[in-house]
Design an enzyme around this catalytic site. Structure first.
Site, PDB file in Angstrom:
ATOM      1  N   HIS A  67     -37.137  14.382 -26.790  1.00 40.31           N
ATOM      2  CA  HIS A  67     -36.225  15.431 -27.243  1.00 40.31           C
ATOM      3  C   HIS A  67     -36.975  16.622 -27.821  1.00 40.31           C
ATOM      4  O   HIS A  67     -38.138  16.517 -28.200  1.00 40.31           O
ATOM      5  CB  HIS A  67     -35.286  14.880 -28.327  1.00 40.31           C
ATOM      6  CG  HIS A  67     -34.248  13.946 -27.795  1.00 40.31           C
ATOM      7  ND1 HIS A  67     -32.995  14.369 -27.379  1.00 40.31           N
ATOM      8  CD2 HIS A  67     -34.270  12.610 -27.583  1.00 40.31           C
ATOM      9  CE1 HIS A  67     -32.304  13.341 -26.953  1.00 40.31           C
ATOM     10  NE2 HIS A  67     -33.055  12.241 -27.067  1.00 40.31           N
ATOM     11  N   GLU A  83     -39.191  13.369 -30.939  1.00 40.03           N
ATOM     12  CA  GLU A  83     -38.602  14.706 -31.092  1.00 40.03           C
ATOM     13  C   GLU A  83     -39.714  15.705 -31.418  1.00 40.03           C
ATOM     14  O   GLU A  83     -40.519  15.448 -32.326  1.00 40.03           O
ATOM     15  CB  GLU A  83     -37.605  14.636 -32.267  1.00 40.03           C
ATOM     16  CG  GLU A  83     -36.801  15.858 -32.530  1.00 40.03           C
ATOM     17  CD  GLU A  83     -35.455  15.831 -31.827  1.00 40.03           C
ATOM     18  OE1 GLU A  83     -34.758  14.808 -31.891  1.00 40.03           O
ATOM     19  OE2 GLU A  83     -35.096  16.862 -31.232  1.00 40.03           O
TER      20      GLU A  83
END
Lengths: 329, 331
Positions: B120, B182
């Site tokens: 992500h 992330e």
């Protein structure tokens, strides 16, 4: 006429401030909403009222926080597009551009607003930029000179497109420019960018009031960046997917001179690709999100110093004199 | 058992690397495309083949460079959603989540992949973060420690959402172990070379760790600072239009993981007024000004930090497995 006699230009009684032309460029969206709360006519000290139209250009795209619904609104204002046929099933933005042209134009006509200031954001590290079609519109250049803001890097970008071919919202007014601030992700509002845009717009309107009231603005020089060419990402010949990203040495280096053989891209497998042009140029719109689909990784400009003459607003006498001399001819 | 005897955990023969779960988070999209070019089984030195599944999770959203088509795919993996009814007119991502659960799961079942690493990006200034549902999944914590050692110049944090396995809803919860990887800041729809490279290197280190683990290496214990999400704060909003009326304050913007104290600046209204943090407890903010969270009503998230002791671990051997079956039979 003396060398330093100010150029006399028509007053600017009607100004439009437009935001949300791209619905996910949020500094302008929120600034327009804030200005709409305070909507009233402002009186200039001498020159009579300044009428400020505050417009949220693309309401549906703004509501959905998207750049556009069907097509990019900021490419819909060429004479051809504004005057062509509009069948019922037309893209939303084509229909919208007609309404905006009726509100702020008609483009090229006497009834058009005097100045359009169209608010934008970019993911590129560009600070504050004016983007205009002319490098000799003294109104825009003087406003730019006036807008010196501490801590905010500022540049004047010129797209050498004739008024006839111009296609963006700011071309609808007698004068116009886009006020672009970055970096900011689309769909995000960063407080410092919002504040810079708010202060910038205030300075624009203050300048117009002073101009309308008869102030003389000294001449000077402005460094103008004229767009010369654009470079696309390297792409896979079959899928058309990009195969490289802007090189780390170029990323965020808008307006830093790019020389032949400087790093340009880094492929996803790690290889560096270099700039193959023969002329050093100034890059901008480096890695702008909305330009991937337009096939632009960065734009390149030449820089030159433009001499800007002193200017002042035409007075009533000036206008009478000019009618009189027209009648004589 | 001796105090420093490594905890023995089952080997991890099948790992999934997923990108494009949100179609406009481009580091993962381009990394998955690059990995798919090299798709082959990798042999570990001792422990047998490691099977790496590389998955572009949301193809339609990726193709349109949007976060999702109908609904956020990364909220579609709760047991309730995976097992509920699916009428024909279901949202695209609901149908997609069933396919992904069939490919990588079934969630909770013996056939599920051993580890899901879901890629992500965020617009927040978070550096590299692991996001996991557990603060005692030693596999995830050890992988994180490994990445910290291998990438010392990368700001790196371990975020824990205290959600039970039963309630967990994201793609990484489908595997026996899983975490989101992330990286930010990055605008959605943009790929920045340094973030891409960090993600590529990070994923390599994850896979290397798994190979070493599967081959029987012992991983020393240690400590990890874990940030456990406590609450979220929304933007101030207009009561009628629901539009936000303030932006994150300039003093807070980009200060993810810098302690936020009571009365610290939080927001600045569009008319210029400063609003301050009214909580009583100093907490660590993260996901500050994440683009995708405006619609979810989150301006920032807040976490407590604590130091978690992570024991030494090693993979179970065949003998360990036999011994454990034998002791089960005796019971």
């Amino acid at each position: 006429m003396e060398v330093d006699e100010p150029v006399r230009l028509p007053r600017l009684p009607r100004v439009a401030v437009c935001g949300g032309t791209h619905g996910n460029e949020l500094s302008g969206v929120y600034l327009v909403r804030e200005l709409l709360k305070d909507l009233r006519e402002k009186d200039a000290e001498d020159g009579g009222p300044l009428s400020v139209l505050v417009v949220l250009s693309n309401p549906r795209a703004t509501q959905q926080c998207r750049r556009y619904i069907d097509v990019d609104l900021n490419r819909c204002f060429s004479h051809a597009t504004l005057n062509g046929p509009v069948p019922d099933a037309s893209p939303y933005e084509i229909i919208l551009s007609r309404k905006l042209n009726a509100l702020l134009g008609p483009k090229g006509g006497q009834g058009a607003v005097d100045l359009v200031c169209d608010l934008h954001n970019t993911t590129a590290n560009m600070g504050l930029c004016f983007i205009a079609y002319s490098d000799s519109d003294w109104i825009c250049l003087h406003i730019f000179k006036h807008l010196q803001m501490p801590d905010m890097p500022m540049r004047f970008i010129h797209y050498d497109v004739s008024k006839k071919e111009s296609y963006s919202l700011d071309s609808v007014g007698k004068h116009g420019f886009a006020l672009e601030i970055g970096p900011q992700p689309h769909g995000v509002v960063r407080s410092t960018n919002y504040t810079a845009m708010k202060v910038g717009v205030q300075h624009v309107l203050d300048w117009v009031r002073h101009f309308n009231s008869g102030s003389v603005f000294e001449g000077g020089f402005v460094d103008v960046f004229t767009m010369v060419k654009k470079i696309d990402y390297p792409r896979d010949s079959q899928t058309h997917n990009i195969t490289a990203a802007v090189h780390p040495h170029l990323q965020d280096r808008d307006f830093c001179l790019l020389r032949p053989e400087d790093p340009l891209f880094q492929t996803f497998s790690g290889e560096a690709l270099t700039y193959k042009g023969s002329e050093p140029l100034y890059p901008f719109f480096i890695n702008e999100c909305a330009y991937y689909e337009k096939g632009v990784a960065l734009s390149l400009a030449r820089k030159r110093r433009v001499a800007v003459p002193p200017i002042r607003a035409q007075t009533e006498e000036d206008k009478q004199a000019s009618f009189a001399s027209e009648e004589e001819e």
